[in-house]
Design an enzyme around this catalytic site. Structure first.
Site, short mmCIF file in Angstrom:
data_model
loop_
_atom_site.label_atom_id
_atom_site.label_comp_id
_atom_site.label_asym_id
_atom_site.label_seq_id
_atom_site.Cartn_x
_atom_site.Cartn_y
_atom_site.Cartn_z
N ASN A 119 44.76 6.98 14.94
CA ASN A 119 44.86 5.81 15.95
C ASN A 119 45.59 4.72 15.17
O ASN A 119 45.16 4.51 14.08
CB ASN A 119 43.58 5.56 16.70
CG ASN A 119 42.81 4.53 16.03
OD1 ASN A 119 43.03 3.27 16.06
ND2 ASN A 119 41.98 4.94 15.12
N PHE A 123 42.94 -3.21 17.38
CA PHE A 123 42.10 -4.16 17.78
C PHE A 123 42.46 -4.71 19.27
O PHE A 123 42.49 -5.84 19.73
CB PHE A 123 41.76 -5.54 17.01
CG PHE A 123 41.08 -5.23 15.72
CD1 PHE A 123 40.38 -3.91 15.32
CD2 PHE A 123 41.20 -6.30 14.78
CE1 PHE A 123 39.92 -3.64 13.91
CE2 PHE A 123 40.37 -5.80 13.37
CZ PHE A 123 39.97 -4.64 13.39
N SER A 184 39.69 -1.84 8.88
CA SER A 184 40.74 -1.04 9.72
C SER A 184 42.05 -1.05 9.02
O SER A 184 42.32 -2.09 8.79
CB SER A 184 40.75 -1.77 11.40
OG SER A 184 41.89 -1.28 11.76
N ASN A 186 44.52 -0.84 10.89
CA ASN A 186 45.74 -1.35 11.95
C ASN A 186 46.10 -2.84 12.08
O ASN A 186 46.54 -3.10 12.97
CB ASN A 186 45.37 -0.55 13.21
CG ASN A 186 45.23 1.04 13.07
OD1 ASN A 186 46.13 1.35 12.59
ND2 ASN A 186 44.30 1.62 13.53
N THR A 187 45.38 -3.39 11.40
CA THR A 187 45.65 -4.94 11.57
C THR A 187 46.28 -5.22 10.18
O THR A 187 45.66 -5.07 8.98
CB THR A 187 44.39 -6.02 11.55
OG1 THR A 187 43.79 -5.64 12.93
CG2 THR A 187 44.85 -7.25 11.57
N LYS A 217 31.35 -2.86 7.05
CA LYS A 217 31.93 -1.53 7.18
C LYS A 217 33.17 -1.35 6.11
O LYS A 217 33.91 -2.26 6.41
CB LYS A 217 32.37 -1.37 8.84
CG LYS A 217 32.91 0.10 8.95
CD LYS A 217 33.21 0.15 10.48
CE LYS A 217 33.69 1.73 11.00
NZ LYS A 217 33.78 1.76 12.26
N ASN A 246 35.18 3.74 7.82
CA ASN A 246 36.19 3.87 8.79
C ASN A 246 37.04 4.92 8.72
O ASN A 246 37.08 5.84 7.97
CB ASN A 246 36.85 2.45 8.77
CG ASN A 246 37.57 1.60 10.05
OD1 ASN A 246 37.95 2.51 10.96
ND2 ASN A 246 37.17 0.58 10.09
C1 LIG Z 1 40.59 5.41 18.88
C2 LIG Z 1 39.67 4.93 17.78
C3 LIG Z 1 39.40 3.47 17.92
C4 LIG Z 1 38.79 2.79 16.80
N1 LIG Z 1 38.47 1.49 16.86
C5 LIG Z 1 37.68 1.14 15.64
C6 LIG Z 1 37.30 -0.48 15.69
O1 LIG Z 1 37.79 -1.18 16.66
N2 LIG Z 1 36.72 -0.94 14.84
C7 LIG Z 1 36.16 0.02 13.87
O2 LIG Z 1 35.51 -0.74 13.00
N3 LIG Z 1 36.29 1.30 13.94
C8 LIG Z 1 37.19 1.78 14.99
N4 LIG Z 1 37.11 3.03 14.72
C9 LIG Z 1 36.66 3.99 13.65
C10 LIG Z 1 35.41 4.69 14.11
O3 LIG Z 1 34.52 3.54 14.49
C11 LIG Z 1 34.91 5.48 13.09
O4 LIG Z 1 34.65 4.57 11.79
C12 LIG Z 1 35.94 6.58 12.57
O5 LIG Z 1 36.61 7.31 13.80
C13 LIG Z 1 35.55 7.71 11.94
O6 LIG Z 1 34.38 8.62 12.77
P1 LIG Z 1 34.56 9.66 13.43
O7 LIG Z 1 35.32 10.72 12.50
O8 LIG Z 1 33.30 10.08 13.97
O9 LIG Z 1 35.67 9.48 14.59
C14 LIG Z 1 38.35 3.83 15.69
C15 LIG Z 1 38.30 5.28 15.79
C16 LIG Z 1 39.18 5.74 16.68
C17 LIG Z 1 39.43 7.15 16.91
#
Ligand SMILES: Cc1cc2nc3c(=O)[nH]c(=O)nc-3n(C[C@H](O)[C@H](O)[C@H](O)COP(=O)(O)O)c2cc1C
Length: 354
Positions: A119, A123, A184, A186-187, A217, A246
């Site tokens: 992704n 934000f 993140s 993505n910023t 985090k 993350n």
């Molecule tokens: C579509 C998407 C959006 C995410 N948005 C955020 C976010 O806004 N803030 C954040 O701290 N992590 C965000 N994450 C990261 C997740 O909270 C998590 O740390 C990461 O996906 C690893 O866990 P997983 O393998 O169970 O997905 C996002 C992940 C995905 C897939």
């Protein structure tokens, strides 16, 4: 047995582009609580009520250790439904001071063969004021909520701290804990804030604003030494916990990856767990640790708990397995605890270091 066949639903959802599927699922989650009978039915099926799983964290009762990771419920709109799906807590956000659209679409991709997601959302959220009103309206909800905060894209890097200050002031009395997100991918340049000087300044400011537990985090894409140094600084400066990790920007993990955004799910599993073990070994007993990244079953969860995680979070594998995985994981976790002679999950936290 399944409340409904997620396999069938997944087939339908996976025909849609990932973000549309997410919006549709979100709409369902928003609607369910409008029917108390349906909500009760969902809860009866998915929610596992057991003294084995209940523990007190940050002064709040968590009915089980499995949380919904940040980014799924960016605006706090699903939190009346997610407890019924079996989660023990939800981390809402990332929320920024002002609403923002996020990056151009498409920005969410399925790496199906790898059971992973990629992704580059950036934000997208309705902003702090919306979230605050949402939280105010949820006064009746006795469910642990983490609030994950981040800077707006247009805020200059030198003023990043001002955004975190605005957010901390706004949410000073809300939620169970607050998360500083500087991990993140993505910023633009956000991850550059993962340096000790910024962390020191940030927590000094934060401690003056709120007495809520504030967690950091971190990204999985740094050396173990840097991660330890960063977390040490955060803890010395007043952080109440660390969330690892993350998404990753290691695009070599699969030939299917795009060269932007963050990868999560099964491809992240090992990287995230290796980083978590390093953090656990160093900081277990000194602070509260939350493990996230590629978790998909009770075995994963139990390993992370024994490595020092008080709580865990899931995002990507929920998309692949559906909510029944939460119910199953909680049931199997109870069996693992019983097998090893524990009476409560808290006794298993950090067991590998004892
Ligand atoms: C579509 C998407 C959006 C995410 N948005 C955020 C976010 O806004 N803030 C954040 O701290 N992590 C965000 N994450 C990261 C997740 O909270 C998590 O740390 C990461 O996906 C690893 O866990 P997983 O393998 O169970 O997905 C996002 C992940 C995905 C897939």
């Amino acid at each position: 047995m399944s409340f409904f066949s997620y396999k069938t639903l997944r087939e339908l959802l996976f025909r849609l582009d990932p973000e549309t599927a997410h919006t549709l699922a979100g709409f369902g989650l928003k609607m369910v609580p409008y029917s108390p009978t349906l909500l009760k039915g969902v809860k009866n099926h998915y929610f596992i009520d057991s003294p084995y799983l209940t523990q007190e964290v940050f002064g709040k009762r968590f009915l089980n250790p499995i949380g919904l990771g940040a980014g799924f419920d960016k605006n706090g709109e699903y939190v009346t439904a997610t407890p019924a799906l079996g989660f023990g807590f939800t981390e809402i956000g990332t929320v920024t001071p002002e609403p923002q659209k996020g990056n151009p679409k498409p920005r969410l991709f399925r790496l199906k063969e790898d059971m992973s997601l990629q992704n580059a959302m950036g934000f997208n959220n309705r902003g702090a004021e919306y979230m605050l009103n949402r939280l105010k309206s949820l006064y009746f909800l006795d469910y642990p909520i983490g609030i994950n905060i981040g800077k707006n894209k247009i805020t200059a890097q030198e003023r990043a701290i001002d955004d975190y200050k605005i957010l901390l002031e706004k949410f000073r009395d809300f939620g169970t804990y607050i998360v500083i997100n500087i991990s993140s991918p993505n910023t633009p340049n956000l991850r550059d804030l993962q340096n000790e000087e910024f962390i020191r300044e940030l927590f000094k400011m934060a401690n003056g604003v709120t007495s809520k537990p504030i967690l950091l985090k971190i990204a999985p894409d740094m050396s173990y030494d840097s991660a330890i140094a960063l977390c040490s600084t955060a803890i010395e400066s007043g952080a109440s916990g660390i969330i690892a990790t993350n998404t990753t920007v290691d695009y070599f993990l699969t030939p299917n990856a795009k060269d932007f955004g963050g990868i999560s799910g099964r491809l992240l599993r090992e990287k995230s767990f290796e980083m978590f073990k390093v953090i656990g070994k160093e900081f277990y007993g000194k602070t509260t640790l939350i493990s996230v990244g590629g978790i998909e079953d009770a075995k994963d969860i139990y390993e992370r708990i024994k490595s020092g995680a008080t709580l865990v979070q899931i995002y990507s594998m929920l998309i692949y397995h559906g909510p029944d995985m939460i119910r199953r994981a909680n049931l199997e976790l109870i069996e693992l605890l019983k097998r090893d002679g524990y009476r409560n999950i808290a006794e298993a936290v950090g067991a590998n270091y004892r």
